[in-house]
Design a protein around this motif. Structure first.
Motif, short mmCIF file in Angstrom:
data_model
loop_
_atom_site.label_atom_id
_atom_site.label_comp_id
_atom_site.label_asym_id
_atom_site.label_seq_id
_atom_site.Cartn_x
_atom_site.Cartn_y
_atom_site.Cartn_z
N GLU A 102 0.83 -1.20 0.00
CA GLU A 102 0.00 0.00 0.00
C GLU A 102 0.87 1.26 0.00
O GLU A 102 0.59 2.22 -0.73
CB GLU A 102 -0.92 0.01 1.22
N LEU A 103 1.90 1.25 0.81
CA LEU A 103 2.81 2.39 0.87
C LEU A 103 3.57 2.58 -0.44
O LEU A 103 3.79 3.70 -0.88
CB LEU A 103 3.78 2.24 2.05
N GLU A 104 3.97 1.47 -1.05
CA GLU A 104 4.66 1.55 -2.35
C GLU A 104 3.78 2.20 -3.40
O GLU A 104 4.24 3.07 -4.15
CB GLU A 104 5.04 0.15 -2.83
N GLU A 105 2.52 1.79 -3.46
CA GLU A 105 1.60 2.37 -4.44
C GLU A 105 1.44 3.87 -4.23
O GLU A 105 1.46 4.65 -5.19
CB GLU A 105 0.25 1.66 -4.37
N GLU A 106 1.30 4.27 -2.98
CA GLU A 106 1.18 5.70 -2.67
C GLU A 106 2.46 6.45 -3.03
O GLU A 106 2.42 7.54 -3.60
CB GLU A 106 0.84 5.87 -1.19
N ALA A 109 2.78 6.81 -6.83
CA ALA A 109 1.83 7.83 -7.31
C ALA A 109 2.35 9.24 -7.02
O ALA A 109 2.29 10.12 -7.88
CB ALA A 109 0.46 7.61 -6.68
N ARG A 110 2.87 9.45 -5.83
CA ARG A 110 3.42 10.77 -5.49
C ARG A 110 4.60 11.13 -6.37
O ARG A 110 4.72 12.26 -6.85
CB ARG A 110 3.87 10.80 -4.02
N PHE A 116 8.60 11.93 -11.91
CA PHE A 116 9.54 10.82 -11.95
C PHE A 116 8.88 9.59 -12.56
O PHE A 116 7.68 9.38 -12.42
CB PHE A 116 10.02 10.46 -10.53
N SER A 117 9.67 8.78 -13.24
CA SER A 117 9.14 7.53 -13.78
C SER A 117 9.30 6.43 -12.73
O SER A 117 10.12 6.55 -11.81
CB SER A 117 9.87 7.14 -15.07
N VAL A 118 8.54 5.36 -12.89
CA VAL A 118 8.58 4.26 -11.93
C VAL A 118 10.01 3.70 -11.81
O VAL A 118 10.46 3.34 -10.72
CB VAL A 118 7.60 3.14 -12.34
N GLY A 119 10.74 3.66 -12.90
CA GLY A 119 12.11 3.14 -12.88
C GLY A 119 13.08 3.98 -12.07
O GLY A 119 14.15 3.51 -11.69
N ASP A 120 12.71 5.24 -11.81
CA ASP A 120 13.57 6.12 -11.02
C ASP A 120 13.35 5.96 -9.51
O ASP A 120 14.08 6.54 -8.71
CB ASP A 120 13.30 7.59 -11.38
N VAL A 121 12.32 5.21 -9.14
CA VAL A 121 11.92 5.11 -7.74
C VAL A 121 12.56 3.89 -7.10
O VAL A 121 12.49 2.79 -7.63
CB VAL A 121 10.38 5.03 -7.60
#
Length: 184
Positions: A102-106, A109-110, A116-121
């Motif tokens: 749940e925290l990852e999804e939030e 999204a932020r 930022f792209s998902v690959g940068d996270v």
């Protein structure tokens, strides 16, 4: 007086983390850091003292060059009895993993809203753990991003045990009291 107070804070923070100052350099930056460094490092048993030509703007530079970060937390109430069996560890792990997801999804999204792209996270999974019936909890970085097995659960608890030993003492450990995870 301010120099003595700053030295006490440096020593206190190092001791709380189980660090030996003799193995570290003290870096003095910020507007007043170098102005006070002779006073607050006097008598400090450290490897040495460093400051920078542009110390007054060093913090501003660090803020502008630092990684962009969010820290998201969720309260939890995992009470782990001593000697929990493998099935219990898997169930606890599944519940903990759900909170992390749940925290990852939030977080994603932020970060995407910030461009930022998902690959940068990059995610760092943490849990605030303490021994049952104790008051001091420690924030532990999980060695695994998902707890899908009893071994994964044991890896998280072992990480807590190692951190506890570093900060307190091996003799202070109290696994017989079980564990509590109050926040992830």
């Amino acid at each position: 007086l301010i120099d003595v107070r700053m030295r006490d804070l440096v020593v206190g923070m190092a001791m709380a983390r189980g660090l030996d100052l003799a193995e570290y350099y003290v870096m003095c930056a910020g507007g007043a850091g170098p102005a006070h460094m002779a006073g607050y490092t006097n008598g400090l048993n450290c490897k040495g003292v460093l400051t920078f030509r542009y110390a007054a703007v060093f913090c501003a530079f660090g803020a502008s060059a630092a990684d962009y970060e969010y820290q998201l937390n969720r309260s939890s109430n995992f009470v782990v009895p001593p000697n929990v069996d493998d099935a219990g560890k898997v169930e606890l792990g599944r519940n903990l993993t759900e909170l992390w997801q749940e925290l990852e999804e939030e977080a994603v999204a932020r970060m995407q809203r910030q461009g930022f792209s998902v690959g940068d996270v990059t995610m760092v999974h943490q849990a605030m753990i303490r021994y049952g019936r104790q008051l001091e909890d420690l924030t532990v970085i999980s060695p695994v991003p998902r707890i899908n097995s009893a071994e994964d659960w044991d890896a998280l608890i072992n990480a807590f045990e190692r951190l506890y030993e570093q900060i307190y003492a091996k003799t202070g450990k109290y696994s017989q009291g079980g564990y509590e995870i109050l926040e992830v």
